[in-house]
Structure formats: structure tokens, C-alpha cells
Motif scaffolding. Structure first.
Motif, short mmCIF file in Angstrom:
data_model
loop_
_atom_site.label_atom_id
_atom_site.label_comp_id
_atom_site.label_asym_id
_atom_site.label_seq_id
_atom_site.Cartn_x
_atom_site.Cartn_y
_atom_site.Cartn_z
N ILE A 139 25.73 65.00 -1.08
CA ILE A 139 24.52 65.44 -0.40
C ILE A 139 23.70 66.36 -1.32
N ASP A 140 24.37 67.02 -2.22
CA ASP A 140 23.67 67.88 -3.18
C ASP A 140 22.82 67.06 -4.14
N ASP A 141 23.41 65.99 -4.64
CA ASP A 141 22.66 65.12 -5.54
C ASP A 141 21.37 64.65 -4.89
N ILE A 142 21.52 64.22 -3.65
CA ILE A 142 20.36 63.70 -2.95
C ILE A 142 19.32 64.78 -2.78
N ALA A 143 19.79 65.96 -2.39
CA ALA A 143 18.88 67.08 -2.22
C ALA A 143 18.12 67.34 -3.51
N ALA A 144 18.85 67.38 -4.60
CA ALA A 144 18.23 67.65 -5.90
C ALA A 144 17.20 66.57 -6.23
N GLU A 145 17.61 65.33 -6.09
CA GLU A 145 16.71 64.25 -6.48
C GLU A 145 15.48 64.17 -5.59
N LEU A 146 15.61 64.66 -4.38
CA LEU A 146 14.47 64.60 -3.47
C LEU A 146 13.71 65.93 -3.43
N GLY A 147 14.22 66.89 -4.17
CA GLY A 147 13.57 68.19 -4.18
C GLY A 147 13.69 68.91 -2.85
N LEU A 148 14.81 68.69 -2.18
CA LEU A 148 15.03 69.35 -0.89
C LEU A 148 16.31 70.16 -0.97
#
Lengths: 331, 331
Positions: free
Chosen positions: B7-16
DNA sequence: TTGTAAGCGTTATCAA
DNA sequence: TTGATAACGCTTACAA
């Protein structure tokens, strides 16, 4: 799931740090014998068990293995599956692994996909092999450790299997040695690889005896009672002295048909089965059959899978896990 | 189990932030439609699936339910168990729960104990009930949610069961309505509560028709072929016009005995079974039977168990989950 | 030999 | 509507 003791509680109550407690429990790392025993006796007394979930998160594991059960297993297959499961269970249970059951259809492996994608199992056992096996293909792509029980043409798979070829050949050979020469064969679903293997074993024995297999004595695809009747009629027209059925179900259907047609076993026709069961052992007459210990199969599969999960790359195994049981039906 | 997206990766990639992503996925908490959809489409595209283990740790759950399978199930029971399992699987799978199988013996529930103590399941389904049921007793003490399938004298348990009494009474009633008045009954292990219930259903129908049950037409405790022969002989001496067997196994034994004695069904004796099976449907003659949808039983059990896991306290349920199938054997 | 602290991948409680 | 941040219970470098 609430107020259970955690490793922290124990640490606090024992005046230790959680890492010490952890080490005492896991046995990893060095610590004094006295503290180890203090911890061990404490957790023993309070019946503490670490949370598998927390361990799982820390270790990146689930301590579960998936076992795939086709929904279309029918009554006779279920017995095989159940005993396999017993073997798997006995093997995994001591090592702290549990079995997650995944029911899949022939064309619907979504349950398996979910299991893998949600990371609910560290590895998978396939209890049946098919030609064009969607489950095996998927698992291969997934990269997750898995083993299959049964024959497979795919050399990449880790297989656990009986030496069905030898087994079937041996039973056939024994019947040949008894003097029967026109031995017929009846089998079921030929999308199951096992069906093919059994046939090959049968043919192997014939050729060893210098007999070329006669296609008119062989009938596959027998799955319903009606088909068994027709198949039996065809085979009987070829004047066989013995009939081998590939599994318990077909044998049962043939026995019923023989009764209807007043064909006496073994007087008019010898009958044998490539798969034994309590039913065949207790029927009258009792039926000669190949006996396989399915629990051993399951246990071996689980053992190999656990090796894979530990990071090894085991070899496929072919167990000589059978015995021929001669009974009244081939006297 | 390695480099999967978190979920961190996704957050990072989405800027969230990860909490925003978590909310988008779970649907809990308010956030703008646009970000929700952005996250959803992203995870969809990259086929992200949250780690069940991590969710488990955070939520204090495993998203597994334990299903207990007795190792001593025999072939007929296995079919019941398999279909139950199908129903359970269908019901739980959509809600993200998986099935952990626990094999236990009558006097060895250590597998179950491990399952509970290691916190590998959020709840348990018992697929068979026994008198003095060690598994049920243990689960009761453990405090973990569980339900049982089948009858039980213990009012505290959440039970899922068929209305066997009505079912058996209905089949018996139909046979009475057909004009048979000397209806015999043959049953198995009378320490099973189900045996008692079936007998009561049979007797209920007779009394409704103004007939007092005749003990000489009733035989219990029939479990082996030899016993079936003796029991049949006794019953036949009482000149019955119809015989109801309590389950598939007994019916099968009786059919065999009738063949041996050249008793024709239905001409000489009408035959019916309180439990249907493919075997009874396809035998010749086909046997009238009570058909029960075991999948529905499993599904209902799973549904109730999930309710319990959600913190509710459901009622026991008695399903009218049967139909009488009239076949040639009672023509 | 033991303790400290940083993960593991989520959810949930706060603030902002 | 979002973002830090602290759990959840365990393992494991790294320090002491």
C-alpha cells in the motif's frame, strides 16, 4: 481474539525483553540455559502460543498450504482425496502448517487464484493432474511453490506419484502368468492423465509377454452405467477371458452389468481393478485389485512442498507404493 | 512472497498517503470521488491485492474459518461432507474468508486445539455432531465462535439442520397415502441422534394416519451386511408391503439381500430411503428417497458462522431443505 | 547473554 | 478530504 497474552506481556512479567522471549521460544540465537528454561516453563504454564498471524507478517509467511480439491470429484475420488488429505495433514501439522482448502472447477480456478493473490498460502498441492491443467499452468506462472500428485507430461513440475506404470504392468503381468491371454481393459475419463498411464502399463505387460495389445479389447471413456453396459457388450463380443477395470467405479458398474447378464465371476470372466477399495475387498466375489496407500502419497507431497517452501528444489518422486492383492475374482 | 506491491508503493506512486489509499480500498471513511477512482483504477490495473496477513494483524482476524472433518468419515459420509464444503466455500469465498481444514479423530481433537490456540481461524464449523462431543465441548470453552451442522441435545449450540422430522414424516405419509399400511423401518447406529429423529418422523406419520407403530416392523442397529440380512429376514416374516431404510448404505445392503433372495422390487416389496444418492437414483430399479441439499446446509452454516464472527448472536436454524423423490421402487 | 529498535503491511485515530 | 502516526504481535539485525 482479544485479550490474549502477547510476547510483550511475557517479557514484562519475566523482566526480560521481548527479543529474549522470542529467542527462547524459537530456539534461535544464543541465550543462557536458565533464562530459556524460565521462559519456556512460563509459557508452558500459561499455555501461551504465539500469534500465527503476527509471525506470518514478520516472516513473510502464512504457515498455510493450499490443497486443491476439484468440485467435480465424485464419490470414489473422494475417498482417495480424503486419505491424501490425511497424509498431508499428518505431515504438515507437526511443522505448524495448516491446510487451506481450495475448491476449483475444471474451468473455474478462481478460488485458487484468490488464494494465491491474497497470499493466503505458502505453497499448493494439486491432488489431481489433467491434460491442459489450468491450475498447474496458473501456479507455474505465479511462481509460488507447488507440487502435483499424479502423473504429468510436464517435466518442470515437481511430481509425487505412484509408479502406476509398473503397478498396472505388474498386475497385468500376473494375470498373464495365470494363463489369461485375452485380457480386456476398460477405463474412464481420458482427459485424466492417470487413465493414459494405466493403459500404458497394461500394454507394457502385454508386449513383455509377446502379445500385441488388441484395440478391440480396450474401451475408454466409460463414465456412466449405460456406457458400461455397452462397453461390456462390445468387449464380450471379442471373447475375453479376463477384464481389468481402471478404477473402483467402473469395476462396480461392470459387476452390476455382469449380474444382469448372468455372467459369473470368476467362472465366466475374470475381473480385476487397477484401484482397490473396501467395496471391492468385501463384495462377493472379492475383486483382485491394485492397492495403493493414498496417505503415503499425500504425506510425500506435503514433505516435498515444505522443502520447496524452505527454499529447496526437490526432485520429483515416484513411489513404489502399491501391492497387488489377488482375490477370488481372478481365481 | 517477495517483491509485491504494498500500500505504501501505491501511495508513493500516486502521490497520496497510505491512509488515503487504504480508505479508497476499504471504502471506509470519506474521500473525494476522484481520488477514490484514481486509486481503484490503479490497483485494478496493477492487480494489487492487499496482504491478508497484514490485514489480519491489523484487524485481529485471520479471515479463515475452520472446518472440522472427522478422519473416520466413511465413503457415504464423504459425499455429504464434500457437498457441505462446497456450500461453505461458496458462501465464504465472496467475503474473503478461506477454509482451513482440521482433521480430527473421535478421541483426538488435537488438530482443532492447535487451530484455535494458534489463532488460525476466526470461527469453526463442526460438520458432524456426536453425543459427548469433545470438539464441541472444547470449542464452547474456547469462546471462539462456532456452529454445528446436525442435531444436538445441547440448546446452547448454534445449530444448522434439516427438518428431518418433517421430511421423514412426509415421505412416510406419501407411502401411506399410496395405500401401503404395513410399512417397515430399518435403521443404523442408534446412538446417532439423527437415527432417533428419523424414527420419530416415521412414527409421526403413522399416528397421523391412525396407525400405531408396530415394533416388530422396526429394526435399528443395522450396520453390516450380515445384520442387514438377518434384519430383513425378521422384517419379512412380518409381511410388510413396504420398507423404508434410513440411509443409502442400508438401502444398498437391503437391495443386495433382496437380489439374493429373489425378492423383486417393487413387485414383492416397495423400498424407499430417508437419504438420497446418485447410487439410489441410478440403480435399477431407482429407489424412492428423501433428497437433501447438503450444499445449502453448508452455506447456511457458513452464513451463520460469519454472522457470529461479525459479533452477532444468530439463532439456530431448521431448514425445510428436502424433497421427496418418488421413483420406480415404490410404484 | 540480553536489550533496543526497526521492520513486516495493514487499519484507525487523530490532526491538519 | 487528506496525512502523520501509532497500533497489531512478532522477528531480527545491531548495540550494549
Amino acid at each position: 481474539m482479544k485479550n490474549r497474552k502477547t510476547i510483550d506481556d511475557i517479557a514484562a512479567e519475566l523482566g526480560l525483553s521481548k527479543s529474549t522471549v522470542s529467542r527462547a521460544i524459537s530456539g534461535k540465537g544464543r541465550l543462557s540455559l536458565s533464562t530459556r528454561e524460565r521462559v519456556l516453563s512460563y509459557i508452558n504454564k500459561h499455555n501461551y502460543k504465539p500469534s500465527a498471524v503476527a509471525q506470518g507478517l514478520a516472516m513473510q509467511k502464512t504457515y498455510n498450504i493450499g490443497v486443491v480439491c476439484p468440485v467435480d470429484y465424485e464419490i470414489f475420488d473422494l475417498q482417495y482425496f480424503h486419505r491424501c488429505l490425511q497424509g498431508i495433514s499428518e505431515q504438515t501439522t507437526d511443522l505448524g502448517y495448516d491446510i487451506i482448502l481450495s475448491m476449483i472447477g475444471r474451468n473455474d480456478i478462481s478460488g485458487l487464484v484468490r488464494l494465491i493473490e491474497n497470499h493466503k498460502a505458502d505453497g499448493v498441492i494439486l491432488t489431481r493432474t489433467l491434460f491442459d491443467d489450468a491450475a498447474a499452468d496458473y501456479l507455474k506462472k505465479s511462481g509460488r511453490p507447488f507440487v502435483v500428485i499424479g502423473p504429468s507430461p510436464d517435466p518442470d513440475l515437481i511430481r509425487i506419484d505412484n509408479d502406476h506404470l509398473s503397478a498396472c504392468s505388474e498386475l497385468t503381468g500376473i494375470l498373464l502368468a495365470k494363463g489369461y491371454t485375452r485380457i480386456a481393459l476398460m477405463g474412464g475419463d481420458d482427459t485424466h492423465i492417470i487413465t493414459d498411464t494405466r493403459r500404458k502399463g497394461y500394454e507394457l505387460a502385454l508386449r513383455k509377454a509377446g502379445i500385441e495389445p488388441d484395440p478391440s479389447l480396450i474401451r475408454m471413456g466409460v463414465e456412466e452405467t449405460g456406457q458400461a453396459g455397452a462397453a461390456l457388450a462390445e468387449i464380450l463380443s471379442q471373447d475375453p477371458d479376463c477384464l481389468i477395470c481402471m478404477d473402483e467405479k467402473i469395476t462396480g458398474m461392470v459387476m452390476g452389468e455382469c449380474r444382469n447378464r448372468h455372467i459369473r465371476i470368476p467362472q465366466d470372466l475374470r475381473l480385476a481393478s487397477f484401484y482397490n477399495s473396501a467395496f471391492l475387498a468385501n463384495s462377493s466375489p472379492a475383486i483382485t485389485a491394485l492397492d495403493i496407500d493414498d496417505r503415503k502419497l499425500g504425506a510425500a507431497a506435503a514433505e516435498k512442498l515444505l522443502e520447496m517452501i524452505e527454499g529447496n528444489r526437490p526432485e520429483s518422486v515416484l513411489l513404489k507404493n502399491y501391492q497387488v492383492i489377488l482375490r477370488e475374482s481372478t481365481m
